[in-house]
Design an enzyme around this catalytic site. Structure first.
Site, short mmCIF file in Angstrom:
data_model
loop_
_atom_site.label_atom_id
_atom_site.label_comp_id
_atom_site.label_asym_id
_atom_site.label_seq_id
_atom_site.Cartn_x
_atom_site.Cartn_y
_atom_site.Cartn_z
N LYS A 1 27.21 42.63 76.41
CA LYS A 1 26.14 42.99 77.35
C LYS A 1 25.87 44.49 77.32
O LYS A 1 26.80 45.29 77.28
CB LYS A 1 26.53 42.54 78.77
CG LYS A 1 27.79 43.21 79.31
CD LYS A 1 28.17 42.60 80.64
CE LYS A 1 29.38 43.24 81.28
NZ LYS A 1 29.24 44.64 81.65
N CYS B 1 30.84 46.85 87.12
CA CYS B 1 30.40 45.66 86.39
C CYS B 1 30.76 44.35 87.09
O CYS B 1 30.02 43.37 86.97
CB CYS B 1 30.95 45.70 84.97
SG CYS B 1 30.18 47.03 84.00
N ASP C 1 34.85 42.72 81.04
CA ASP C 1 35.04 44.03 80.38
C ASP C 1 36.48 44.53 80.32
O ASP C 1 36.72 45.73 80.51
CB ASP C 1 34.14 45.09 81.05
CG ASP C 1 32.65 44.73 80.97
OD1 ASP C 1 32.31 43.67 80.39
OD2 ASP C 1 31.84 45.48 81.52
N1 TIU Z 1 32.66 47.61 83.04
C1 TIU Z 1 32.30 48.56 83.89
O1 TIU Z 1 32.58 48.51 85.07
N2 TIU Z 1 31.63 49.66 83.36
C2 TIU Z 1 31.71 50.95 83.87
O2 TIU Z 1 31.11 51.87 83.34
N3 TIU Z 1 32.52 51.11 84.96
C3 TIU Z 1 32.86 52.29 85.56
O3 TIU Z 1 33.50 52.25 86.62
N4 TIU Z 1 32.52 53.46 85.01
#
Ligand code: TIU
Length: 226
Positions: free
Chosen positions: A131, A164, A26
Site C-alpha cells: 500500500k 497506519c 506494516d
Molecule cells: N505504518 C505506519 O504507521 N507508517 C508510519 O509512517 N507510521 C509512523 O508512525 N510514522
C-alpha cells in the site's frame, strides 16, 4: 459455525473464524529495525521491536484456528510514481523515501527494509497487500478481497497504532466491518498516542471498534491447535 466471544472493551466482541481475518499492519523492517523509515523520522524503534513476539503469538493462534491472515506493507514503486511529493518532501528526515539507507532504499517495495520481519514472514496462501498510503484500503484491492471471502470481522495488529493501524481501522469501520484492535499486538513510537488511540477507538459505544488484550482473544478461541 462457532461464535466466539472476546472479553473486550467497551463490551464483548463476537466473531466466527470463518468470516474473520487477521490484518497485520506494516510489521516491516523499515518501521521496526534501526536504519529504516521509522528511525529516519527520528523515532526510537525499540518500542516497536518489543511487540514482535506478541504479534507472532496472535499470528500462530489465528493460523491454527483457520482465520484468514492478511499482511500489509507500506511502500512505494522504485520510480516513486505512487509517492506524492507532499509525503516525500515533508519535514527534515535524515533519509527521505527513496534514499538509500542501511536496509536499501527507504520505503521502496522489494528493498530489504520493506520486508516483513522474519518472525512474522507470510506463509504461502496468506495475502500480502502493498500500500502506498497509511490506510490499507486506499489504492489497494483489500476491500474486494475481503468481500470475495465473505469476511465481516477484522482483528488488527501491527504498527503504528495511531498512524497506519488507526487509519485502516477507520477505513474498515466505514465499510461496515466489525473491528477489534489487539492491544498488546500494536505499538506506537509514542506511548501517549497508543493510549489515546485505544481510548478513542472504543469510546462512544465502540465508535470505531473494540479493543482487547491477546490473552482475551486466546481465551475466546482456545489453545493453539497443533
Ligand atoms: N505504518 C505506519 O504507521 N507508517 C508510519 O509512517 N507510521 C509512523 O508512525 N510514522
Amino acid at each position: 459455525m462457532t461464535l466466539h466471544s472476546v472479553a473486550a472493551l467497551p463490551f464483548p466482541y463476537s466473531f466466527e473464524p470463518e468470516h474473520t481475518a487477521l490484518i497485520i499492519i506494516d510489521m516491516q523492517r523499515d518501521f521496526v529495525e534501526p536504519g529504516g523509515f521509522g528511525a529516519s523520522l527520528g523515532n526510537d524503534v525499540g518500542r516497536l521491536t518489543a511487540i514482535v513476539p506478541t504479534v507472532q503469538r496472535l499470528l500462530e493462534l489465528c493460523r491454527s484456528h483457520g482465520i484468514a491472515v492478511i499482511h500489509t506493507r507500506e511502500g512505494h514503486r522504485a520510480d516513486l510514481g505512487d509517492c506524492p511529493p507532499a509525503k516525500r518532501l515533508r519535514g527534515a528526515p535524515s533519509l527521505r523515501i527513496g534514499d538509500t539507507g542501511p536496509m536499501g532504499r527507504v520505503l521502496i517495495t522489494g528493498e530489504p527494509g520493506n520486508d516483513i520481519v522474519a518472525e512474522l514472514a507470510p506463509r504461502p496462501g496468506e495475502l500480502v497487500i502493498d500500500k502506498p498510503g497509511k490506510g490499507a484500503f486506499y489504492a489497494t484491492p483489500l476491500e474486494q478481497v475481503l468481500r470475495a471471502r465473505a469476511v465481516t470481522h477484522l482483528l488488527f495488529a501491527g504498527v503504528t497504532t495511531e498512524v497506519c493501524v488507526q487509519t485502516t481501522m477507520r477505513e474498515a469501520n466505514d465499510r461496515g466491518y466489525e473491528c477489534l484492535l489487539v492491544e498488546d499486538a500494536t505499538e506506537s513510537y509514542f506511548a501517549a498516542f497508543k493510549t489515546a488511540t485505544l481510548e478513542m477507538v472504543r469510546a462512544q459505544g465502540a465508535i470505531v471498534g473494540w479493543t482487547a488484550p491477546l490473552a482475551a482473544v486466546e481465551e475466546a478461541l482456545g489453545p493453539v491447535v497443533v
